[in-house]
Design a protein around this motif. Structure first.
Motif, PDB file in Angstrom:
ATOM      1  N   GLU A 100     -42.538 -51.690  -6.399  1.00 32.44           N
ATOM      2  CA  GLU A 100     -43.670 -51.079  -7.090  1.00 32.44           C
ATOM      3  C   GLU A 100     -44.987 -51.715  -6.658  1.00 32.44           C
ATOM      4  OE1 GLU A 100     -41.679 -49.735 -11.339  1.00 32.44           O
ATOM      5  OE2 GLU A 100     -42.432 -51.777 -11.112  1.00 32.44           O
ATOM      6  N   LEU A 101     -44.994 -53.031  -6.551  1.00 26.51           N
ATOM      7  CA  LEU A 101     -46.211 -53.731  -6.171  1.00 26.51           C
ATOM      8  C   LEU A 101     -46.607 -53.394  -4.732  1.00 26.51           C
ATOM      9  CD1 LEU A 101     -48.347 -55.565  -7.291  1.00 26.51           C
ATOM     10  CD2 LEU A 101     -46.977 -57.525  -6.615  1.00 26.51           C
ATOM     11  N   ASN A 102     -45.639 -53.308  -3.843  1.00 24.90           N
ATOM     12  CA  ASN A 102     -45.938 -52.925  -2.462  1.00 24.90           C
ATOM     13  C   ASN A 102     -46.467 -51.500  -2.396  1.00 24.90           C
ATOM     14  OD1 ASN A 102     -45.263 -55.387  -1.319  1.00 24.90           O
ATOM     15  ND2 ASN A 102     -43.140 -54.813  -1.001  1.00 24.90           N
ATOM     16  N   PHE A 103     -45.850 -50.590  -3.136  1.00 28.89           N
ATOM     17  CA  PHE A 103     -46.300 -49.202  -3.205  1.00 28.89           C
ATOM     18  C   PHE A 103     -47.736 -49.160  -3.728  1.00 28.89           C
ATOM     19  CE2 PHE A 103     -46.618 -44.914  -4.741  1.00 28.89           C
ATOM     20  CZ  PHE A 103     -45.714 -44.155  -4.021  1.00 28.89           C
ATOM     21  N   LEU A 104     -47.984 -49.938  -4.758  1.00 27.70           N
ATOM     22  CA  LEU A 104     -49.308 -50.005  -5.360  1.00 27.70           C
ATOM     23  C   LEU A 104     -50.343 -50.522  -4.364  1.00 27.70           C
ATOM     24  CD1 LEU A 104     -51.013 -49.682  -7.912  1.00 27.70           C
ATOM     25  CD2 LEU A 104     -50.221 -51.922  -8.639  1.00 27.70           C
ATOM     26  N   CYS A 105     -49.985 -51.518  -3.597  1.00 29.87           N
ATOM     27  CA  CYS A 105     -50.908 -52.064  -2.602  1.00 29.87           C
ATOM     28  C   CYS A 105     -51.245 -51.030  -1.525  1.00 29.87           C
ATOM     29  CB  CYS A 105     -50.319 -53.313  -1.959  1.00 29.87           C
ATOM     30  SG  CYS A 105     -50.351 -54.753  -3.030  1.00 29.87           S
ATOM     31  N   ILE A 106     -50.277 -50.237  -1.147  1.00 32.44           N
ATOM     32  CA  ILE A 106     -50.498 -49.224  -0.113  1.00 32.44           C
ATOM     33  C   ILE A 106     -51.462 -48.144  -0.591  1.00 32.44           C
ATOM     34  CG2 ILE A 106     -49.378 -47.370   1.199  1.00 32.44           C
ATOM     35  CD1 ILE A 106     -46.867 -49.227   1.250  1.00 32.44           C
ATOM     36  N   LEU A 107     -51.318 -47.724  -1.839  1.00 29.52           N
ATOM     37  CA  LEU A 107     -52.116 -46.613  -2.352  1.00 29.52           C
ATOM     38  C   LEU A 107     -53.226 -47.054  -3.306  1.00 29.52           C
ATOM     39  CD1 LEU A 107     -49.274 -44.002  -2.817  1.00 29.52           C
ATOM     40  CD2 LEU A 107     -51.036 -44.064  -1.059  1.00 29.52           C
ATOM     41  N   ARG A 108     -53.507 -48.323  -3.314  1.00 27.34           N
ATOM     42  CA  ARG A 108     -54.520 -48.887  -4.212  1.00 27.34           C
ATOM     43  C   ARG A 108     -55.888 -48.272  -3.944  1.00 27.34           C
ATOM     44  NH1 ARG A 108     -56.147 -55.206  -3.905  1.00 27.34           N
ATOM     45  NH2 ARG A 108     -57.794 -55.193  -5.466  1.00 27.34           N
ATOM     46  N   GLY A 109     -56.528 -47.875  -5.023  1.00 28.76           N
ATOM     47  CA  GLY A 109     -57.877 -47.331  -4.939  1.00 28.76           C
ATOM     48  C   GLY A 109     -58.891 -48.336  -5.435  1.00 28.76           C
ATOM     49  N   ILE A 110     -60.112 -47.850  -5.679  1.00 30.89           N
ATOM     50  CA  ILE A 110     -61.163 -48.759  -6.125  1.00 30.89           C
ATOM     51  C   ILE A 110     -61.020 -49.139  -7.594  1.00 30.89           C
ATOM     52  CG2 ILE A 110     -62.843 -48.030  -4.397  1.00 30.89           C
ATOM     53  CD1 ILE A 110     -64.134 -46.245  -6.536  1.00 30.89           C
ATOM     54  N   ASP A 111     -60.247 -48.331  -8.335  1.00 28.47           N
ATOM     55  CA  ASP A 111     -59.969 -48.637  -9.733  1.00 28.47           C
ATOM     56  C   ASP A 111     -58.664 -47.942 -10.134  1.00 28.47           C
ATOM     57  OD1 ASP A 111     -60.647 -45.927 -10.119  1.00 28.47           O
ATOM     58  OD2 ASP A 111     -62.618 -46.395 -10.942  1.00 28.47           O
ATOM     59  N   ARG A 112     -58.281 -48.071 -11.397  1.00 32.17           N
ATOM     60  CA  ARG A 112     -57.004 -47.521 -11.872  1.00 32.17           C
ATOM     61  C   ARG A 112     -56.958 -46.009 -11.682  1.00 32.17           C
ATOM     62  NH1 ARG A 112     -55.004 -45.285 -16.576  1.00 32.17           N
ATOM     63  NH2 ARG A 112     -57.073 -45.328 -17.474  1.00 32.17           N
ATOM     64  N   LYS A 113     -58.013 -45.316 -12.062  1.00 35.04           N
ATOM     65  CA  LYS A 113     -58.019 -43.855 -11.952  1.00 35.04           C
ATOM     66  C   LYS A 113     -57.951 -43.399 -10.505  1.00 35.04           C
ATOM     67  CE  LYS A 113     -60.326 -43.185 -16.331  1.00 35.04           C
ATOM     68  NZ  LYS A 113     -61.523 -42.796 -17.050  1.00 35.04           N
ATOM     69  N   ASP A 114     -58.616 -44.094  -9.609  1.00 34.50           N
ATOM     70  CA  ASP A 114     -58.568 -43.756  -8.190  1.00 34.50           C
ATOM     71  C   ASP A 114     -57.174 -44.005  -7.628  1.00 34.50           C
ATOM     72  OD1 ASP A 114     -59.875 -42.869  -5.787  1.00 34.50           O
ATOM     73  OD2 ASP A 114     -59.905 -44.958  -5.113  1.00 34.50           O
ATOM     74  N   THR A 115     -56.537 -45.074  -8.075  1.00 38.03           N
ATOM     75  CA  THR A 115     -55.169 -45.371  -7.634  1.00 38.03           C
ATOM     76  C   THR A 115     -54.215 -44.294  -8.125  1.00 38.03           C
ATOM     77  OG1 THR A 115     -55.645 -47.741  -7.648  1.00 38.03           O
ATOM     78  CG2 THR A 115     -53.322 -47.092  -7.697  1.00 38.03           C
ATOM     79  N   ILE A 116     -54.351 -43.867  -9.374  1.00 37.85           N
ATOM     80  CA  ILE A 116     -53.527 -42.781  -9.911  1.00 37.85           C
ATOM     81  C   ILE A 116     -53.718 -41.528  -9.069  1.00 37.85           C
ATOM     82  CG2 ILE A 116     -53.278 -41.189 -11.859  1.00 37.85           C
ATOM     83  CD1 ILE A 116     -53.837 -43.639 -13.698  1.00 37.85           C
ATOM     84  N   SER A 117     -54.957 -41.208  -8.751  1.00 44.10           N
ATOM     85  CA  SER A 117     -55.254 -40.036  -7.926  1.00 44.10           C
ATOM     86  C   SER A 117     -54.598 -40.141  -6.552  1.00 44.10           C
ATOM     87  CB  SER A 117     -56.770 -39.879  -7.783  1.00 44.10           C
ATOM     88  OG  SER A 117     -57.075 -38.795  -6.951  1.00 44.10           O
ATOM     89  N   ASN A 118     -54.655 -41.314  -5.945  1.00 42.81           N
ATOM     90  CA  ASN A 118     -54.033 -41.529  -4.631  1.00 42.81           C
ATOM     91  C   ASN A 118     -52.528 -41.292  -4.688  1.00 42.81           C
ATOM     92  OD1 ASN A 118     -56.535 -42.186  -3.607  1.00 42.81           O
ATOM     93  ND2 ASN A 118     -56.160 -44.387  -3.585  1.00 42.81           N
ATOM     94  N   ILE A 119     -51.891 -41.778  -5.745  1.00 44.01           N
ATOM     95  CA  ILE A 119     -50.441 -41.605  -5.883  1.00 44.01           C
ATOM     96  C   ILE A 119     -50.101 -40.139  -6.087  1.00 44.01           C
ATOM     97  CG2 ILE A 119     -48.430 -42.131  -7.324  1.00 44.01           C
ATOM     98  CD1 ILE A 119     -49.748 -44.897  -7.843  1.00 44.01           C
ATOM     99  N   VAL A 120     -50.860 -39.444  -6.936  1.00 47.73           N
ATOM    100  CA  VAL A 120     -50.622 -38.019  -7.178  1.00 47.73           C
ATOM    101  C   VAL A 120     -50.763 -37.230  -5.876  1.00 47.73           C
ATOM    102  CG1 VAL A 120     -51.552 -35.974  -8.338  1.00 47.73           C
ATOM    103  CG2 VAL A 120     -51.229 -38.093  -9.621  1.00 47.73           C
ATOM    104  N   GLU A 121     -51.780 -37.549  -5.086  1.00 47.42           N
ATOM    105  CA  GLU A 121     -52.005 -36.853  -3.823  1.00 47.42           C
ATOM    106  C   GLU A 121     -50.917 -37.137  -2.797  1.00 47.42           C
ATOM    107  OE1 GLU A 121     -55.942 -37.612  -2.349  1.00 47.42           O
ATOM    108  OE2 GLU A 121     -56.857 -37.034  -4.251  1.00 47.42           O
ATOM    109  N   ALA A 122     -50.382 -38.341  -2.786  1.00 49.13           N
ATOM    110  CA  ALA A 122     -49.389 -38.727  -1.785  1.00 49.13           C
ATOM    111  C   ALA A 122     -47.978 -38.264  -2.121  1.00 49.13           C
ATOM    112  CB  ALA A 122     -49.391 -40.248  -1.615  1.00 49.13           C
ATOM    113  N   THR A 123     -47.673 -38.121  -3.399  1.00 51.44           N
ATOM    114  CA  THR A 123     -46.305 -37.827  -3.831  1.00 51.44           C
ATOM    115  C   THR A 123     -45.663 -36.627  -3.139  1.00 51.44           C
ATOM    116  OG1 THR A 123     -46.685 -38.916  -5.955  1.00 51.44           O
ATOM    117  CG2 THR A 123     -44.861 -37.355  -5.858  1.00 51.44           C
TER     118      THR A 123
END
Length: 69
Positions: A8-31
């Protein structure tokens, strides 16, 4: 703070955004582009966790742990 698995942490690092909402958006877009079911499930779990946490909790995540041996 939430304890993340290494995956999970590695996945998070790959798709990490500038903040929590940006990171959520990145994950939604990549899924939709993740072919591996196991990796997609990690993303879905992580998305659920990020949506449930506050911005302050997100800011407390230590991303350095992903790179420790």
């Amino acid at each position: 703070m939430k304890d993340f698995t290494v995956e999970e942490l590695n996945f998070l690092c790959i798709l990490r955004g500038i903040d929590r909402k940006d990171t959520i958006s990145n994950i939604v877009e990549a899924t939709p582009y993740i072919a591996d079911d196991d990796v997609r499930k990690i993303g879905e779990r992580l998305l659920f966790t990020l949506e449930a946490m506050t911005d302050a909790e997100y800011n407390d995540i230590s991303f350095d742990e992903a790179f420790e041996a």
